[in-house]
Design a protein around this motif. Structure first.
Motif, PDB file in Angstrom:
ATOM      1  N   LEU A   1      37.247  31.722  -2.598  1.00 56.79           N
ATOM      2  CA  LEU A   1      37.452  32.948  -1.811  1.00 56.79           C
ATOM      3  C   LEU A   1      38.032  34.050  -2.696  1.00 56.79           C
ATOM      4  N   LEU A   2      38.979  33.683  -3.557  1.00 59.54           N
ATOM      5  CA  LEU A   2      39.581  34.677  -4.447  1.00 59.54           C
ATOM      6  C   LEU A   2      38.523  35.283  -5.357  1.00 59.54           C
ATOM      7  N   PHE A   3      37.721  34.408  -5.980  1.00 63.83           N
ATOM      8  CA  PHE A   3      36.737  34.881  -6.945  1.00 63.83           C
ATOM      9  C   PHE A   3      35.679  35.760  -6.292  1.00 63.83           C
ATOM     10  N   LEU A   4      35.151  35.302  -5.158  1.00 61.04           N
ATOM     11  CA  LEU A   4      34.036  36.028  -4.540  1.00 61.04           C
ATOM     12  C   LEU A   4      34.478  37.383  -3.980  1.00 61.04           C
ATOM     13  N   ASN A   5      35.662  37.420  -3.387  1.00 59.76           N
ATOM     14  CA  ASN A   5      36.120  38.684  -2.819  1.00 59.76           C
ATOM     15  C   ASN A   5      36.484  39.698  -3.899  1.00 59.76           C
TER      16      ASN A   5
ATOM     17  N   ALA B   1      42.923  46.110  -3.481  1.00 58.34           N
ATOM     18  CA  ALA B   1      42.026  46.164  -2.324  1.00 58.34           C
ATOM     19  C   ALA B   1      41.971  44.809  -1.616  1.00 58.34           C
ATOM     20  N   PHE B   2      41.836  43.741  -2.394  1.00 57.01           N
ATOM     21  CA  PHE B   2      41.755  42.433  -1.755  1.00 57.01           C
ATOM     22  C   PHE B   2      43.101  42.021  -1.161  1.00 57.01           C
ATOM     23  N   LYS B   3      44.187  42.393  -1.841  1.00 59.97           N
ATOM     24  CA  LYS B   3      45.509  42.088  -1.292  1.00 59.97           C
ATOM     25  C   LYS B   3      45.645  42.737   0.096  1.00 59.97           C
TER      26      LYS B   3
ATOM     27  N   LYS C   1      36.098  45.101   9.875  1.00 58.87           N
ATOM     28  CA  LYS C   1      35.707  46.071   8.842  1.00 58.87           C
ATOM     29  C   LYS C   1      36.310  45.755   7.476  1.00 58.87           C
ATOM     30  N   LEU C   2      37.327  44.905   7.445  1.00 57.77           N
ATOM     31  CA  LEU C   2      37.947  44.545   6.164  1.00 57.77           C
ATOM     32  C   LEU C   2      36.918  43.830   5.306  1.00 57.77           C
ATOM     33  N   GLY C   3      36.824  44.275   4.041  1.00 54.43           N
ATOM     34  CA  GLY C   3      35.857  43.647   3.159  1.00 54.43           C
ATOM     35  C   GLY C   3      34.557  44.410   3.064  1.00 54.43           C
ATOM     36  N   THR C   4      34.383  45.430   3.897  1.00 49.66           N
ATOM     37  CA  THR C   4      33.201  46.278   3.749  1.00 49.66           C
ATOM     38  C   THR C   4      33.495  47.330   2.679  1.00 49.66           C
ATOM     39  N   ASN C   5      32.451  48.028   2.269  1.00 49.03           N
ATOM     40  CA  ASN C   5      32.570  48.928   1.131  1.00 49.03           C
ATOM     41  C   ASN C   5      33.269  50.221   1.527  1.00 49.03           C
TER      42      ASN C   5
END
Lengths: 401, 222
Positions: free
Chosen positions: A64-68, A163-165, A311-315
């Motif tokens: 999950l860490l790597f992909l996000n 951003a991921f945090k 919406k979290l994780g969208t561009n």
């Protein structure tokens, strides 16, 4: 560690009966310590904190860490390369075109979803160290014809991680971290929609995620989330897009909204139900919470295709998607601000066609420790300064602890 | 295990190699809960350091997330399963709880088990029978911390939604019904609360801290 009581006392009014005073105890040396001071303090104050500080870490967190993080990196690179794109027929040899952009995106995504690497990634293991993870993304960013200088890479990485945090912190349910990941993967599939070979690889990873995470309990997801939060603990780099959208304060901490939809499966707070020994409800009372919560409309989809709702994780860098802000109560679009904001400007350093020609014959990339494949390229390498120091920096100042 | 002032280690217990997960929960008195789901019960004499493992309770399949103890009873709760043990020897009652949510914290007071859940709910159970006595839609996010002030029956709950709530537990003397009322709400802005504790047995003051915070905030009633 010394405990210093600050004076004068701070008065912090509660929602209603404001008869509480608040003292702030600052742990003097802990504040200066390198290793997360809040660990030690959380430990003093109860089970949740103890677990967060020391306890079990999930061995299923790395994918999950790597992909996000990879997804965030691709969002930024895509936005920057689009901003500087010159129509193909007008472009000089050293200028950046749409074809080049697609080439870079395809190369990086192909490298990221390499079958052998994914197999390794999905094995139960501890998270890589911060340094090791940074190296992975250094190599990933250079998996194509693009070169970034050190300063650019530093800032790219800072932006990715903050951003991921933010996304992990604001996940309504622990399981929603999977929806965030799916949002990233959906967008990645959009980037390579005309390359069926790579599309298959991404779909395969999607299936692996569903298989591995689909039946985990809420507690196991919370453990994964805690593992991620520990990884990101004490990072408070201020990012101008967050500051502008008021999702981050000037001290680097994220704004946590106390309004909006409650997580799926949670009821809106405020009701107390009491039962007798036979299980019949005998009393119901209400209380005011101070927040302003509403019932959620629907749950996001955990299938291969579907509306994720979250919406979290969208561009957030694309012109058509609004940033996730609950605090304002209305969504703000970045349509105008994306161009005007110009927090990243891709300035092309003309690296010397000469040097480029020298290396262009065969360009071999060293293996990454984790097994990224070799590639060989015959087109010139371009060196980019993604974030020139002369402009208003989009990552302001140093991190604050 | 340490002396109560933390100065001297008085006992250590080595786990078997098969217990690869670390000990997840400890209190100042036995038992200890492991993330493999086992509960270790220790015999601690009044004086001296002759501590021994008196038994291992294997009822839970998932990791233990909290343990509370009161004289004669100890509710132990795992990811989604709550057990109450009588004098740590006999299982009184087991109950599958809110099936899709984890019970993250538990406290015992006056025969009432208070349990905090990942979906923000607080539930009160009768310790002797396991029956549900109250259900509170307390928080909008995962409850991380529960604490009880034993002298007054005040309950403190802290969650990721930035809120700390103070409640009052009581028993109706006529009907023996369990009652809970809301006393106070406090919002610690932009903080996901990770720990909350009363600072005194009456519950007139409490302390909280949260993720990414290098401070402890103490609140007291004036």
């Amino acid at each position: 560690m010394a405990v210093i009581a600050l004076s004068p006392t701070e008065r912090r009014s509660a929602q209603h009966n404001a008869h509480l005073t608040r003292r702030r105890i600052l742990i003097g040396r802990a504040a200066a310590a390198k290793t997360a001071p809040s660990d030690w303090l959380s430990r003093c104050l109860g089970d949740g904190g103890w677990r967060l500080a020391t306890g079990a870490m999930s061995a299923r967190t790395l994918p999950l860490l790597f992909l996000n993080l990879g997804g965030e990196m691709l969002y930024i690179l895509d936005q920057r390369l689009r901003a500087q794109s010159i129509p193909g027929e007008k472009a000089r040899k050293d200028e950046w075109t749409d074809v080049d952009r697609k080439r870079v995106m395809n190369d990086i995504i192909t490298t990221m979803f390499n079958k052998k690497f994914m197999e390794e990634l999905f094995k139960p293991q501890e998270l890589y160290s911060k340094k090791a993870l940074r190296t992975v993304y250094d190599r990933l960013a250079h998996a194509s014809i693009m070169r970034l200088n050190q300063a650019s890479m530093d800032k790219l990485y800072d932006l990715m991680t903050m951003a991921f945090k933010y996304q992990v912190l604001l996940c309504p349910r622990p399981k929603d971290i999977l929806l965030v990941t799916f949002n990233h993967l959906d967008a990645i599939k959009d980037f390579i929609c005309d390359a069926p070979g790579i599309l298959n690889q991404v779909d395969e990873t999607f299936r692996q995620l569903i298989e591995m995470y689909g039946c985990l309990s809420a507690g196991e997801f919370q453990l994964i989330r805690q593992t991620l939060l520990i990884f990101f603990q004490d990072m408070h780099i201020r990012v101008s897009i967050f500051l502008k959208d008021k999702v981050q304060n000037s001290n680097g901490r994220f704004v946590l909204p106390i309004s909006g939809p409650v997580p799926w499966g949670t009821e809106v707070p405020g009701v107390i139900r009491m039962f007798n020994c036979n299980g019949d409800e005998v009393k119901r009372t209400e209380f005011t919470t101070g927040g302003n919560y509403v019932t959620p409309q629907r749950e996001g989809s955990f299938e291969l295709y579907g509306d994720r709702v979250l919406k979290l994780g969208t561009n957030m860098y694309s012109v058509s998607r609004p940033a996730e802000t609950h605090t304002s109560g209305s969504s703000k679009t970045l349509a105008s601000s994306a161009k005007v904001n110009a927090f990243l400007i891709l300035s092309l350093v003309k690296l010397m066609t000469l040097a480029a020609r020298c290396v262009s014959k065969v360009c071999r990339w060293s293996h990454m420790a984790e097994g990224f494949p070799l590639g060989s390229f015959t087109t010139p390498i371009r060196l980019y300064t993604l974030f020139p120091p002369s402009l208003n920096s989009w990552v302001t100042g140093s991190s604050i602890h | 295990m340490y002396e109560s002032d933390g100065s001297i280690m008085v006992y250590w217990h080595a786990l078997d190699i098969q217990d690869s997960s670390p000990c997840q929960h400890l209190r100042c008195a036995p038992p200890a809960g492991l993330s493999s789901g086992m509960v270790l019960v220790f015999d601690i004499p009044q004086k001296g350091t002759n501590i021994t493992v008196s038994e291992v309770l294997k009822e839970h399949r998932d990791a233990i997330t909290d343990i509370a103890a009161e004289l004669g009873q100890a509710p132990v709760r795992a990811f989604n399963f709550l057990c109450v043990w009588d004098s740590l020897e006999q299982l009184i009652v087991t109950g599958a709880l809110v099936p899709s949510w984890t019970c993250s914290s538990v406290r015992l007071w006056n025969g009432i088990v208070a349990a905090g859940y990942g979906n923000g709910q607080i539930r009160l159970y009768e310790a002797a029978t396991g029956s549900l006595r109250a259900e509170v839609g307390a928080h909008a996010r995962w409850i991380y911390a529960l604490d009880l002030a034993p002298a007054t029956g005040k309950l403190l709950s802290g969650a990721e939604d930035s809120f700390v709530h103070v409640w009052k537990l009581s028993r109706n003397p006529d009907t023996d019904d369990v009652e809970i009322e809301h006393c106070h709400a406090e919002c610690v802005t932009d903080t996901q609360i990770c720990g909350a504790r009363f600072c005194d047995p009456e519950g007139n003051s409490f302390a909280v801290t949260g993720y990414d915070l290098s401070e402890i905030f103490c609140y007291s009633q004036v």
